[in-house]
Design an enzyme around this catalytic site. Sequence first.
Site, PDB file in Angstrom:
ATOM      1  N   ASP A 138      13.069 -10.475   2.781  1.00  0.00           N
ATOM      2  CA  ASP A 138      11.967 -11.237   2.216  1.00  0.00           C
ATOM      3  C   ASP A 138      12.743 -12.345   1.283  1.00  0.00           C
ATOM      4  OD1 ASP A 138      13.156  -9.733  -0.062  1.00  0.00           O
ATOM      5  OD2 ASP A 138      11.746  -8.282   0.170  1.00  0.00           O
ATOM      6  N   GLY A 183      11.052   2.394   5.053  1.00  0.00           N
ATOM      7  CA  GLY A 183      11.524   1.901   6.226  1.00  0.00           C
ATOM      8  C   GLY A 183      10.746   0.774   6.707  1.00  0.00           C
ATOM      9  N   GLN A 222       8.249  -2.574 -10.239  1.00  0.00           N
ATOM     10  CA  GLN A 222       7.019  -2.913 -11.081  1.00  0.00           C
ATOM     11  C   GLN A 222       7.837  -3.900 -12.099  1.00  0.00           C
ATOM     12  OE1 GLN A 222       4.032  -0.164 -11.813  1.00  0.00           O
ATOM     13  NE2 GLN A 222       5.429   1.328 -10.779  1.00  0.00           N
ATOM     14  N   ARG A 240       2.911  -8.412   2.012  1.00  0.00           N
ATOM     15  CA  ARG A 240       2.530  -7.138   1.736  1.00  0.00           C
ATOM     16  C   ARG A 240       0.901  -6.987   1.777  1.00  0.00           C
ATOM     17  NH1 ARG A 240       5.846  -2.920   1.484  1.00  0.00           N
ATOM     18  NH2 ARG A 240       7.957  -3.435   0.584  1.00  0.00           N
ATOM     19  N   THR A 242       9.555  -2.270   5.923  1.00  0.00           N
ATOM     20  CA  THR A 242      10.190  -3.702   5.523  1.00  0.00           C
ATOM     21  C   THR A 242      11.300  -4.023   6.848  1.00  0.00           C
ATOM     22  OG1 THR A 242       9.731  -3.803   3.349  1.00  0.00           O
ATOM     23  CG2 THR A 242      11.235  -5.220   4.284  1.00  0.00           C
ATOM     24  N   LYS A 249       7.827 -12.140   4.695  1.00  0.00           N
ATOM     25  CA  LYS A 249       7.238 -10.891   4.827  1.00  0.00           C
ATOM     26  C   LYS A 249       5.976 -11.129   3.844  1.00  0.00           C
ATOM     27  CE  LYS A 249       8.442  -7.329   1.693  1.00  0.00           C
ATOM     28  NZ  LYS A 249       9.307  -6.153   1.303  1.00  0.00           N
ATOM     29  N   GLU A 269       9.444  22.390 -18.282  1.00  0.00           N
ATOM     30  CA  GLU A 269      10.217  21.558 -19.112  1.00  0.00           C
ATOM     31  C   GLU A 269      11.533  21.705 -19.106  1.00  0.00           C
ATOM     32  OE1 GLU A 269       8.667  22.304 -23.293  1.00  0.00           O
ATOM     33  OE2 GLU A 269       6.685  21.500 -22.729  1.00  0.00           O
ATOM     34  N   ASP A 299      19.422  -5.620   1.852  1.00  0.00           N
ATOM     35  CA  ASP A 299      18.308  -5.167   0.952  1.00  0.00           C
ATOM     36  C   ASP A 299      18.746  -4.434  -0.039  1.00  0.00           C
ATOM     37  OD1 ASP A 299      15.781  -5.706  -0.058  1.00  0.00           O
ATOM     38  OD2 ASP A 299      14.791  -4.705   1.807  1.00  0.00           O
TER      39      ASP A 299
END
Length: 313
Positions: A170, A225, A94, A195, A227, A193, A36, A219
């Site tokens: 991309d 690495g 995300q 995935r 991509t 691109k 912790e 990017d």
Amino acid sequence: MKILSGTSSLELSNDIADVLDVPLIKVNIERFRDQEIFVRINENVRGEDIFIILSTSPPANDHLMELLIIIDALVRASADRITAVIPYYGYARQDRKSGGRTPITAKLVANLITKAGADRVLTLDLHAGQIQGFFDIPTDNLFAQPVFEADIKGEYSRKERENIMFVSPDTGGVVRTRALAKRFEADIAIIDKRRPKAGESEVMNVIGDVEGRSCIILDDIIDSGGTLCNAAKALMDCGAKDVTAYITHGVLSDPAVERITNSVMKEVVITDTITQPDAVKKCKKIRAVTVSRLIGEAIRRISNDESVSKLFD
Ligand code: R5P
């Protein structure tokens, strides 16, 4: 104004402290035996305007928790205003539901930081601009663009600059690529691109005629690495003269360094938003440029209630 560094960003924080000519707040960040995190601020911060500099870089969970605990300590110490300076905002990829029953971590992390007690956020090259709106507190998203622009002007002669083609690896990076290309009145190309699964990328097509051109791939993140190296190979296969990359956040998980070393790329330029291990520092194809002056100036402006967007005029 006072600044405090988390354990993930000591090198960058020291450079920012030099830019601002202020010392870092003395703080103990330790671990109990069960791992912790314990934080003690070693000076009075009552009524102060505090900036915590901490990238939520790998290990992201530990660094995120450390940020929340530092914010909590500062709230309880009666700091007047707390700005979380997060040079690299992890969990940003995300940013939407990628399928049924999946999370949106970019929003969850924004909620956690806000709930912990941060009053503002300052970050750099968010994975997607709209993540700024995931925070219900004022959030400034800086761009590494001026730092990259200055570096490119130093590395390429005027004649060489006429042959540059900026490349987005991309479709998500097209806006960022177009913005820098505009500064050089240069053309852009786009990589189509796909995935097939998380952590793997495949180049389907190169959109644009790159034959004989010096390509600069832009990017926000280089992680494994895949991509970048696949994009560079596709560009060389299409007849590009050479390929260089400018990437803001060097996450560089294994086997990124090995991939870059064995790749067709001339050089990969990253910023110092993430502290790098020796293996990266020793890699001859990777070079870091600093964003300390950019972030330092933004902190100064926030503290003085001056415009931050003026930095990008
Ligand atoms: C994706 O949308 C990002 O902008 C990066 O291109 C990606 O995260 C890089 O990941 P990797 O280096 O693992 O291919």
